[in-house]
Design an enzyme around this catalytic site. Structure first.
Site, mmCIF file in Angstrom:
data_model
loop_
_atom_site.group_PDB
_atom_site.id
_atom_site.type_symbol
_atom_site.label_atom_id
_atom_site.label_comp_id
_atom_site.label_asym_id
_atom_site.label_seq_id
_atom_site.Cartn_x
_atom_site.Cartn_y
_atom_site.Cartn_z
ATOM 1 N N LYS A 182 -14.026 60.439 17.680
ATOM 2 C CA LYS A 182 -15.400 60.311 18.202
ATOM 3 C C LYS A 182 -16.219 59.592 17.130
ATOM 4 O O LYS A 182 -16.639 60.185 16.150
ATOM 5 C CB LYS A 182 -15.969 61.707 18.475
ATOM 6 C CG LYS A 182 -17.034 61.801 19.544
ATOM 7 C CD LYS A 182 -18.243 60.912 19.380
ATOM 8 C CE LYS A 182 -19.324 61.506 18.505
ATOM 9 N NZ LYS A 182 -20.433 60.541 18.236
ATOM 10 N N GLU A 257 -16.762 65.808 4.728
ATOM 11 C CA GLU A 257 -17.316 64.892 3.722
ATOM 12 C C GLU A 257 -18.784 64.740 4.071
ATOM 13 O O GLU A 257 -19.118 64.136 5.095
ATOM 14 C CB GLU A 257 -16.608 63.526 3.796
ATOM 15 C CG GLU A 257 -15.132 63.548 3.511
ATOM 16 C CD GLU A 257 -14.807 63.922 2.075
ATOM 17 O OE1 GLU A 257 -15.697 63.843 1.206
ATOM 18 O OE2 GLU A 257 -13.659 64.330 1.834
ATOM 19 N N CYS A 291 -23.231 57.687 1.178
ATOM 20 C CA CYS A 291 -23.233 59.077 0.694
ATOM 21 C C CYS A 291 -23.183 59.084 -0.828
ATOM 22 O O CYS A 291 -23.647 60.014 -1.466
ATOM 23 C CB CYS A 291 -22.063 59.841 1.286
ATOM 24 S SG CYS A 291 -20.507 58.984 1.047
ATOM 25 N N GLU A 392 -31.531 64.397 0.511
ATOM 26 C CA GLU A 392 -30.904 63.085 0.735
ATOM 27 C C GLU A 392 -31.788 62.258 1.665
ATOM 28 O O GLU A 392 -32.067 62.659 2.786
ATOM 29 C CB GLU A 392 -29.525 63.281 1.380
ATOM 30 C CG GLU A 392 -28.755 61.989 1.496
ATOM 31 C CD GLU A 392 -27.432 62.147 2.217
ATOM 32 O OE1 GLU A 392 -27.404 62.779 3.284
ATOM 33 O OE2 GLU A 392 -26.421 61.634 1.717
HETATM 34 P P1 NAD Z 1 -24.545 62.868 11.474
HETATM 35 O O1 NAD Z 1 -24.135 64.164 10.887
HETATM 36 O O2 NAD Z 1 -25.816 62.812 12.229
HETATM 37 O O3 NAD Z 1 -23.425 62.308 12.454
HETATM 38 C C1 NAD Z 1 -22.098 62.112 12.061
HETATM 39 C C2 NAD Z 1 -21.194 62.183 13.277
HETATM 40 O O4 NAD Z 1 -21.253 63.500 13.818
HETATM 41 C C3 NAD Z 1 -21.587 61.241 14.417
HETATM 42 O O5 NAD Z 1 -20.414 60.748 15.028
HETATM 43 C C4 NAD Z 1 -22.324 62.158 15.367
HETATM 44 O O6 NAD Z 1 -22.295 61.727 16.702
HETATM 45 C C5 NAD Z 1 -21.533 63.445 15.198
HETATM 46 N N1 NAD Z 1 -22.273 64.665 15.560
HETATM 47 C C6 NAD Z 1 -23.613 64.881 15.525
HETATM 48 N N2 NAD Z 1 -23.896 66.130 15.959
HETATM 49 C C7 NAD Z 1 -22.719 66.715 16.278
HETATM 50 C C8 NAD Z 1 -22.350 67.992 16.767
HETATM 51 N N3 NAD Z 1 -23.263 68.937 17.032
HETATM 52 N N4 NAD Z 1 -21.048 68.268 16.963
HETATM 53 C C9 NAD Z 1 -20.100 67.338 16.683
HETATM 54 N N5 NAD Z 1 -20.383 66.103 16.230
HETATM 55 C C10 NAD Z 1 -21.681 65.790 16.021
HETATM 56 O O7 NAD Z 1 -24.548 61.828 10.252
HETATM 57 P P2 NAD Z 1 -24.899 60.285 10.280
HETATM 58 O O8 NAD Z 1 -26.383 60.151 10.351
HETATM 59 O O9 NAD Z 1 -24.065 59.563 11.264
HETATM 60 O O10 NAD Z 1 -24.376 59.851 8.831
HETATM 61 C C11 NAD Z 1 -25.123 60.004 7.695
HETATM 62 C C12 NAD Z 1 -24.649 61.197 6.891
HETATM 63 O O11 NAD Z 1 -23.260 61.085 6.615
HETATM 64 C C13 NAD Z 1 -25.312 61.275 5.537
HETATM 65 O O12 NAD Z 1 -25.684 62.602 5.275
HETATM 66 C C14 NAD Z 1 -24.232 60.821 4.575
HETATM 67 O O13 NAD Z 1 -24.370 61.309 3.278
HETATM 68 C C15 NAD Z 1 -23.008 61.336 5.241
HETATM 69 N N6 NAD Z 1 -21.819 60.601 4.782
HETATM 70 C C16 NAD Z 1 -20.932 61.222 3.949
HETATM 71 C C17 NAD Z 1 -19.818 60.557 3.467
HETATM 72 C C18 NAD Z 1 -18.830 61.222 2.548
HETATM 73 O O14 NAD Z 1 -17.714 60.741 2.458
HETATM 74 N N7 NAD Z 1 -19.184 62.296 1.878
HETATM 75 C C19 NAD Z 1 -19.592 59.236 3.847
HETATM 76 C C20 NAD Z 1 -20.516 58.619 4.687
HETATM 77 C C21 NAD Z 1 -21.617 59.327 5.163
#
Ligand code: NAD
Length: 495
Positions: A182, A257, A291, A392
């Protein structure tokens, strides 16, 4: 793009079993170019729990045969996928820049990370896995085998649309799992391209399912599905914690992550030129949407004034624009919600009495008004406890925090809920190492930016995550351990 062009942008379905299908609910959503909001990249299936059900069913049916396929044969498919990614690197990078906004050179790097991961995991397919366990009994032999988990759910963010899915899919598939993927709602087309490439490389039908859609709909349904035995998630702390809670309730394997509030420590004896270069890339590369972005610069008092002055002068020269334009240094932020959120943090910083040195506004000059652009922003006089130094922001906003001695620097660097990455700049390797050993972060870099490679484990301490991605540890996340002991009953055959 005109309204007519937007209306003619292609519609894409979900990958279920052997083919692409329309969403069961009949609804779609758009992916748009963040540099030019009028450009619709495509219309995508708004997947429902029913679509997830179909994809998991197809994956469950395909997985046993995939698990019986010899590992080197599975690896060969990944190697082929790596070669196709390589052949199509430029086209994929350009698509990524249009869909996600990062500048083209970075988009090429993102695709390259996918290629590297495919090749690395293909090589892993020829490596011994598991352990021969010393047996306590004369007539038994014991082995700790690494076996597939079954069907794995992979949920990814938008900021590395090719690299992060490859960090998950390549090891999960090599290990003999089927995957239901997804991707983020802002970057579905890059994800679809990756799925198409894996199929072209020879992945059998059903072994990979892809359901696009919203997190709270398709994502949540994947987490809750009883046929999915593990979830690998990259995204925000908030969603990660909700997913971990659900996986705890359902006794599912989970790896996370999550976010970061990464610090770069600049001591007075550092090479200031290198530190400045590192600061600009760390804070404003990928428009601060990594991130691992460096969002806190912890600078020793003695060099604070000159460091700040030179940094501001250079940041003011950064050119905002469409990432496809080779003149652009900093691309757009992903969407309007993020744009407003970032500006909200500028307001918070001002209320907290941090000093705004440059930036601090939505950029609207000329063509920038057509996209989601935010001026590279620097705050000085930031207290380590301020919200802008703790939360963040995930945008081009940098906080400068002064320190006097190394103990204080380490305390400030470690003083957040996060622990993903950190950087130490010092002319004394001995001093830098002493600081590095005390930093609580999954990746610590001395005199240079983040070191990242497919064979190097990546992940976070504290609320930045659970588990590791890449390397052998990353592969292990997608396996169960089975202790297999066999032989004759003790005493049998000894007469
Ligand atoms: P997000 O948590 O909003 O979404 C990430 C994914 O989760 C998307 O595919 C989204 O559709 C899905 N999602 C959202 N709500 C959900 C739920 N209730 N159940 C299941 N899936 C759900 O994050 P984002 O805005 O897409 O990405 C930014 C974040 O990701 C930042 O906090 C960043 O630090 C983090 N990030 C971390 C790493 C790492 O390796 N540590 C790498 C890249 C990004």
């Amino acid at each position: 793009m005109t309204t007519t062009e937007a209306a003619t942008a292609r519609t894409y379905g979900n990958l279920i079993g052997a083919g692409w299908r329309e969403p069961s609910g009949g609804q779609t959503f758009e992916s748009i170019n963040p540099a030019r909001r009028s450009e619709v990249i495509g219309h995508f299936a708004r997947g429902t729990a029913e679509d997830v059900e179909l994809a998991v069913r197809a994956a469950s049916a395909a997985q046993p045969d995939w698990a019986r396929t010899p590992v080197p044969a599975r690896a060969e498919i990944l190697a082929r996928a790596g070669r196709i990614l390589e052949e199509r690197k430029e086209e994929l990078a350009q698509l990524m820049t249009r869909e996600m906004g990062k500048v083209l050179t970075e988009a090429r790097g993102d695709v390259q990370e996918g290629i590297d991961m495919a090749k690395y995991m293909a090589g892993q397919g020829r490596n011994p896995v598991g352990e021969v366990v010393p047996s306590e009994l004369r007539q038994k032999r014991a082995f700790a085998e690494r076996v597939p988990i079954g069907v794995v759910g992979c949920i990814t963010p938008w900021n590395f649309p090719m690299a992060i899915p490859c960090w998950k899919l390549m090891p999960a598939l090599l290990a003999g799992n089927a995957v239901v993927f997804k991707p983020a709602e802002d970057t579905p087309l890059v994800a679809i391209k990756l799925a198409e490439i894996l199929i072209e490389a020879g992945l059998p039908a059903g072994v990979l399912g892809l359901v696009t859609g919203l997190g709270e709909e398709a994502g949540a349904a994947l987490v809750e599905h009883p046929g999915v035995r593990a979830i690998s998630f990259t995204g925000s702390v908030k969603v990660g914690q909700e997913i971990a809670a659900a996986c705890g309730r359902l006794s599912k394997r989970v790896s996370l992550e999550l976010g970061g509030k990464n610090a770069m420590l600049v001591s007075a004896d550092a090479d200031l030129e290198l530190a400045l270069e590192g600061a600009i890339w760390g804070a404003f590369g990928t428009t601060g949407q990594r991130c691992t972005a460096t969002s806190r610069f912890i600078v020793q008092e003695m060099v604070l004034a000159s460091f700040t002055e030179q940094l501001v002068a250079r940041v003011q020269k950064l050119r905002l624009g469409d990432g496809l334009d080779p003149e652009t240094d900093v691309g757009p932020v992903i969407n309007e919600v993020q744009l407003r959120r970032i500006h909200g943090y500028t307001e918070v910083g001002q209320k907290e009495s941090a000093r705004l040195l440059t930036g601090g506004n939505v950029a609207t000059r000329g063509a920038l008004a057509e996209g989601n652009f935010y001026e590279p922003t620097i705050f000085s006089e930031v207290g380590p406890e301020m919200r802008i130094a703790q939360e963040e922001i995930f945008g081009p906003v940098l906080c400068i925090i002064p320190f006097e001695d190394d103990n204080e620097a380490v305390e400030i660097a470690n003083g957040t809920i996060y622990g993903l990455a950190a950087q130490v700049e010092s002319g004394s390797l001995e001093r830098a190492e002493a600081i590095a050993h005390r930093l609580r972060a999954g990746s610590v870099n001395v005199n240079g930016g983040l070191y990242h490679a497919p064979d190097s484990p990546f992940g976070g301490y504290k609320q930045s995550g659970v588990g590791r991605e890449m390397g052998v540890l990353g592969f292990d996340e997608y396996t169960e351990v089975k202790l297999l002991a066999y032989g004759q009953r003790e005493g049998a055959g000894q007469q």
